[in-house]
Design a protein around this motif. Structure first.
Motif, PDB file in Angstrom:
ATOM      1  N   ASP A 285     -20.386  23.873  60.251  1.00  0.00           N
ATOM      2  CA  ASP A 285     -19.100  23.247  60.548  1.00  0.00           C
ATOM      3  C   ASP A 285     -17.955  24.236  60.377  1.00  0.00           C
ATOM      4  O   ASP A 285     -16.967  24.188  61.121  1.00  0.00           O
ATOM      5  CB  ASP A 285     -18.880  22.029  59.654  1.00  0.00           C
ATOM      6  CG  ASP A 285     -17.837  21.090  60.231  1.00  0.00           C
ATOM      7  OD1 ASP A 285     -17.987  20.687  61.399  1.00  0.00           O
ATOM      8  OD2 ASP A 285     -16.853  20.774  59.537  1.00  0.00           O
TER       9      ASP A 285
ATOM     10  N   GLU B 210     -16.720  17.507  49.720  1.00  0.00           N
ATOM     11  CA  GLU B 210     -17.895  17.998  50.452  1.00  0.00           C
ATOM     12  C   GLU B 210     -19.153  17.954  49.600  1.00  0.00           C
ATOM     13  O   GLU B 210     -20.197  17.465  50.035  1.00  0.00           O
ATOM     14  CB  GLU B 210     -17.637  19.429  50.944  1.00  0.00           C
ATOM     15  CG  GLU B 210     -18.850  20.122  51.548  1.00  0.00           C
ATOM     16  CD  GLU B 210     -19.373  19.475  52.817  1.00  0.00           C
ATOM     17  OE1 GLU B 210     -20.604  19.518  53.032  1.00  0.00           O
ATOM     18  OE2 GLU B 210     -18.554  18.925  53.584  1.00  0.00           O
TER      19      GLU B 210
ATOM     20  N   TYR C   4     -20.222  14.391  49.009  1.00  0.00           N
ATOM     21  CA  TYR C   4     -20.827  13.828  50.219  1.00  0.00           C
ATOM     22  C   TYR C   4     -22.269  14.299  50.387  1.00  0.00           C
ATOM     23  O   TYR C   4     -23.168  13.495  50.674  1.00  0.00           O
ATOM     24  CB  TYR C   4     -19.995  14.221  51.440  1.00  0.00           C
ATOM     25  CG  TYR C   4     -20.697  13.986  52.756  1.00  0.00           C
ATOM     26  CD1 TYR C   4     -20.944  12.693  53.210  1.00  0.00           C
ATOM     27  CD2 TYR C   4     -21.131  15.062  53.539  1.00  0.00           C
ATOM     28  CE1 TYR C   4     -21.599  12.475  54.425  1.00  0.00           C
ATOM     29  CE2 TYR C   4     -21.775  14.848  54.746  1.00  0.00           C
ATOM     30  CZ  TYR C   4     -22.016  13.558  55.185  1.00  0.00           C
ATOM     31  OH  TYR C   4     -22.679  13.338  56.369  1.00  0.00           O
ATOM     32  N   GLN C   5     -22.490  15.592  50.223  1.00  0.00           N
ATOM     33  CA  GLN C   5     -23.846  16.121  50.397  1.00  0.00           C
ATOM     34  C   GLN C   5     -24.840  15.431  49.466  1.00  0.00           C
ATOM     35  O   GLN C   5     -25.954  15.067  49.877  1.00  0.00           O
ATOM     36  CB  GLN C   5     -23.860  17.627  50.130  1.00  0.00           C
ATOM     37  CG  GLN C   5     -23.182  18.458  51.200  1.00  0.00           C
ATOM     38  CD  GLN C   5     -23.347  19.946  50.934  1.00  0.00           C
ATOM     39  OE1 GLN C   5     -24.213  20.369  50.176  1.00  0.00           O
ATOM     40  NE2 GLN C   5     -22.492  20.746  51.562  1.00  0.00           N
TER      41      GLN C   5
ATOM     42  N   ARG D 110     -17.838  11.637  55.304  1.00  0.00           N
ATOM     43  CA  ARG D 110     -18.018  12.690  56.307  1.00  0.00           C
ATOM     44  C   ARG D 110     -16.750  12.873  57.143  1.00  0.00           C
ATOM     45  O   ARG D 110     -16.308  14.003  57.393  1.00  0.00           O
ATOM     46  CB  ARG D 110     -19.196  12.327  57.213  1.00  0.00           C
ATOM     47  CG  ARG D 110     -19.528  13.386  58.255  1.00  0.00           C
ATOM     48  CD  ARG D 110     -20.575  12.904  59.234  1.00  0.00           C
ATOM     49  NE  ARG D 110     -20.951  13.944  60.164  1.00  0.00           N
ATOM     50  CZ  ARG D 110     -22.033  14.720  60.061  1.00  0.00           C
ATOM     51  NH1 ARG D 110     -22.867  14.554  59.039  1.00  0.00           N
ATOM     52  NH2 ARG D 110     -22.286  15.652  60.954  1.00  0.00           N
TER      53      ARG D 110
ATOM     54  N   THR E 276     -14.081  14.673  54.966  1.00  0.00           N
ATOM     55  CA  THR E 276     -14.288  16.091  54.666  1.00  0.00           C
ATOM     56  C   THR E 276     -14.171  16.955  55.914  1.00  0.00           C
ATOM     57  O   THR E 276     -13.520  18.009  55.883  1.00  0.00           O
ATOM     58  CB  THR E 276     -15.647  16.315  53.985  1.00  0.00           C
ATOM     59  OG1 THR E 276     -16.687  15.757  54.791  1.00  0.00           O
ATOM     60  CG2 THR E 276     -15.690  15.673  52.614  1.00  0.00           C
ATOM     61  N   GLU E 277     -14.752  16.528  57.015  1.00  0.00           N
ATOM     62  CA  GLU E 277     -14.654  17.335  58.229  1.00  0.00           C
ATOM     63  C   GLU E 277     -13.225  17.321  58.774  1.00  0.00           C
ATOM     64  O   GLU E 277     -12.755  18.323  59.327  1.00  0.00           O
ATOM     65  CB  GLU E 277     -15.653  16.842  59.266  1.00  0.00           C
ATOM     66  CG  GLU E 277     -17.101  17.099  58.866  1.00  0.00           C
ATOM     67  CD  GLU E 277     -18.100  16.725  59.948  1.00  0.00           C
ATOM     68  OE1 GLU E 277     -17.682  16.463  61.099  1.00  0.00           O
ATOM     69  OE2 GLU E 277     -19.310  16.701  59.651  1.00  0.00           O
TER      70      GLU E 277
ATOM     71  N   THR F 282     -13.518  10.192  47.822  1.00  0.00           N
ATOM     72  CA  THR F 282     -14.853  10.579  48.272  1.00  0.00           C
ATOM     73  C   THR F 282     -15.803  10.731  47.097  1.00  0.00           C
ATOM     74  O   THR F 282     -16.960  10.294  47.152  1.00  0.00           O
ATOM     75  CB  THR F 282     -14.774  11.888  49.073  1.00  0.00           C
ATOM     76  OG1 THR F 282     -13.941  11.671  50.225  1.00  0.00           O
ATOM     77  CG2 THR F 282     -16.141  12.332  49.548  1.00  0.00           C
TER      78      THR F 282
ATOM     79  N   THR G  62     -18.811  10.824  64.677  1.00  0.00           N
ATOM     80  CA  THR G  62     -17.927  10.758  63.519  1.00  0.00           C
ATOM     81  C   THR G  62     -16.489  10.536  63.958  1.00  0.00           C
ATOM     82  O   THR G  62     -15.730   9.791  63.319  1.00  0.00           O
ATOM     83  CB  THR G  62     -18.031  12.038  62.673  1.00  0.00           C
ATOM     84  OG1 THR G  62     -19.400  12.324  62.388  1.00  0.00           O
ATOM     85  CG2 THR G  62     -17.288  11.880  61.361  1.00  0.00           C
TER      86      THR G  62
END
Length: 594
Positions: free
Chosen positions: A10, A307, A310-311, A353, A356-357, A407, A560
């Motif tokens: 990303d 991030e 989230y992972q 997601r 974060t993106e 998050t 997304t």
């Protein structure tokens, strides 16, 4: 046990594709930064983050810093990790070559900074402050000071701090009491107490360069009487070698909710020798160079922790068996389906997601403007870039840290009870993320900065740096039905932002409380609109490549984007309604009734 994998795919998308229209490669100094070099730098930082920093994250949290006899000792492994970090050249990434730096773009630094925050925020704080101190001295110090101090700071042998807060004053720096008395040799003797000083004492570097706000005896009251001084832990000889210990000492370290491996110090100055930086009584203006850098850094902390949270939430949702899908078993060979089949879990994961993106795209967009501000040959372009960074700084700081904390909490919710216990590492992300909403200017203060300073500045010139490109983007895509799923929601949110901006500007002229009451909601309205613009652009890029992609990356990007537009961006409607309701219900409530 938590894990972390740098989101390199990303990051490459953001730098090479999302920022393609910024034409970074055309700016002076960028001819030596080909795409292959950027990828190599990101890959090497990923190795540092994954293999050196992240393994120390939990142990550093559990051990914390140790204060003994005026000295601070970082957790086991930190000193060795810092040595490897410094020797790897990471402290010199974007610094100017004349001071020993590598001269890489700030946009690359933004991406590497995210990885550091995600893998080990406590460790990252030591380095991030030095990055800000470097820029402050670069822009405001004399040539003599720069030549004496910057090479060692760029090399990482010396680190920097920011000494603002005192026991009686935080945000209101006009109340600070630290005194600076001029000496016949041109130096100053500083006396006072500072608190909450990150990295104020540690065992990682050979010297610590404190940047201290203080008052001279003849200073006018309030912020107009503040000056800025460089106060080294060890005095520096003319040849750059270290001299005697200066009279600036750590008297205690704080015991905190999170970032426990980052030393947060009480500092005492006892006739410490200091050197004036910039103009007398103009210290706050100079310190804002470092403060604004720090605020962008703190925003990246929210992104990084979001991030990694989230992972781990995704991994857990795919592994943890819990109930059956509402439409019947999805994995009939197992005693139960994994959490990821459940709609509410998917809602949480997709929210994380999308956040974060979206934040990564905004941060890279701001980073590109930092590079334009520093490198572009056209003064008009540099000015517009500077305006954009100034406008977006409070949004990045407050919006990112609010979303980062949300998050991290969503990740804990996905884990359920297993997230609340220490074993899985999720609760550390929540604790570490919480401070980012407070330090470097609490988020409510950032909102007030946005509406009180940035909106009216130069007759709205800052706003034009954002409003014009968004409006141009929408105008150029009028009638393109293939993009309507992103452009139509964006247009609605952008319209709400424009109307809210006009409402605040008009109402606050008669009553400043109107701006104050609207500020927090307005900042979030602005943040979600900026994110919608970035998601629209990312979706447009993905749409052109999805058919030839065999990895699923671009399809996931499109999906997304659709989720963001349909399930998150409608929040702007509620924010707009709250803003337009005015300050009445907030300010009319009687103090004694609280």
């Amino acid at each position: 046990m938590a894990t972390y994998k740098a989101p390199l795919r990303d990051m490459r998308f953001v730098y090479h594709e999302f920022l393609a229209d910024q034409h970074l490669e055309d700016m002076p100094g960028m001819e030596d930064v080909p795409p292959e070099l950027v990828d190599a730098v990101l890959e090497e930082m990923a190795k540092v983050a994954e293999n050196i920093l992240f393994p120390l994250n939990r142990s550093g949290d559990e051990e914390g810093c140790r204060f003994e006899n005026g000295e601070v000792y970082t957790p086991r492994g930190f000193k060795e990790a810092y040595q490897r970090f410094r020797e790897g050249g990471w402290t010199s990434l974007t610094s100017l070559p004349e001071y020993g730096g590598q001269g890489l773009p700030e946009t690359v630094y933004v991406l590497t900074s995210e990885m550091m925050s995600a893998s080990n925020l406590s460790f990252a704080i030591y380095t991030k402050l030095t990055h800000g101190a470097y820029f402050l001295l670069l822009k405001t110090a004399s040539e003599e000071i720069k030549n004496l101090y910057l090479p060692k700071m760029v090399e990482g042998r010396w680190t920097g701090t920011m000494c603002l807060t005192e026991p009686q004053c935080g945000t209101d720096l006009g109340l600070l009491r630290t005194k600076a008395v001029p000496q016949p040799d041109g130096t100053y003797r500083l006396t006072g107490n500072k608190i909450f000083i990150s990295g104020g004492e540690q065992d990682l570097s050979e010297n610590i360069i404190h940047l201290v706000l203080a008052r001279t005896p003849d200073a006018p009251p309030g912020v107009k009487g503040i000056s800025l001084f460089l106060v080294p832990k060890f005095l520096v000889n003319p040849d750059g070698s270290l001299g005697r210990r200066n009279r600036i000492f750590c008297t205690a370290i704080e015991h905190k909710m999170g970032i426990k491996a980052s030393s947060t110090c009480s500092i005492s100055l006892e006739d410490a020798t200091g050197y004036l930086i910039g103009e007398l009584h103009k210290g706050l203006r100079a310190m804002f160079v470092m403060m604004n850098s720090a605020r962008l850094e703190v925003g990246l902390q929210g992104l990084g922790l979001g991030e990694v949270a989230y992972q781990n939430a995704v991994a857990y949702a795919k592994e943890r068996l819990q109930g059956r899908a509402l439409t019947g078993p999805k994995y009939p060979d197992k005693p139960a389906d994994p959490l990821i089949v459940h709609p509410d879990v998917r809602r949480m994961l997709l929210t994380m997601r999308a956040y974060t993106e979206g934040m990564r795209a905004i941060s890279a967009w701001v980073g590109a403007h930092l590079d334009k501000e520093n490198r572009h040959p056209d003064p008009a372009v540099r000015q517009e870039a500077e305006d954009f960074v100034a406008l977006m700084t409070p949004i990045v700081k407050a919006f990112f840290t609010d979303l980062g904390f949300e998050t991290a909490n969503l990740a804990m919710q996905v884990y359920g009870g297993h997230g609340y216990i220490r074993e899985n590492g999720i609760e550390q992300f929540v604790r570490d993320a919480r401070i980012a909403q407070i330090y470097e200017g609490a988020n409510g203060i950032q909102a007030m900065d946005l509406v009180g300073r940035k909106l009216p500045a130069h007759a709205g010139r800052f706003l034009r740096s954002f409003f014009h490109p968004v409006q141009r983007y929408l105008d150029e895509r009028t009638g393109q039905t293939r993009l309507s799923f992103v452009t139509e929601p964006l247009a609605k949110a952008f319209s709400r932002l424009q109307r809210a901006t006009a409402f605040i500007a008009e109402r606050s002229l008669a009553d400043p409380n109107e701006a104050g009451a609207a500020a927090y909601d307005y900042l979030h309205l602005f943040g979600f609109t900026a994110m919608a613009y970035c998601w629209a652009r990312m979706a447009e890029i993905a749409q052109t490549k999805v058919e030839s992609d065999t990895t699923g990356f671009y399809q996931a990007k499109l999906d997304t984007a659709r989720f963001f537009m349909e399930r998150i961006l409608p929040k702007t409607s509620g924010l707009f309604s709250a803003i337009m309701s005015g300050s009445g219900s907030i300010m009319a409530f009687k103090d004694e009734a609280f």
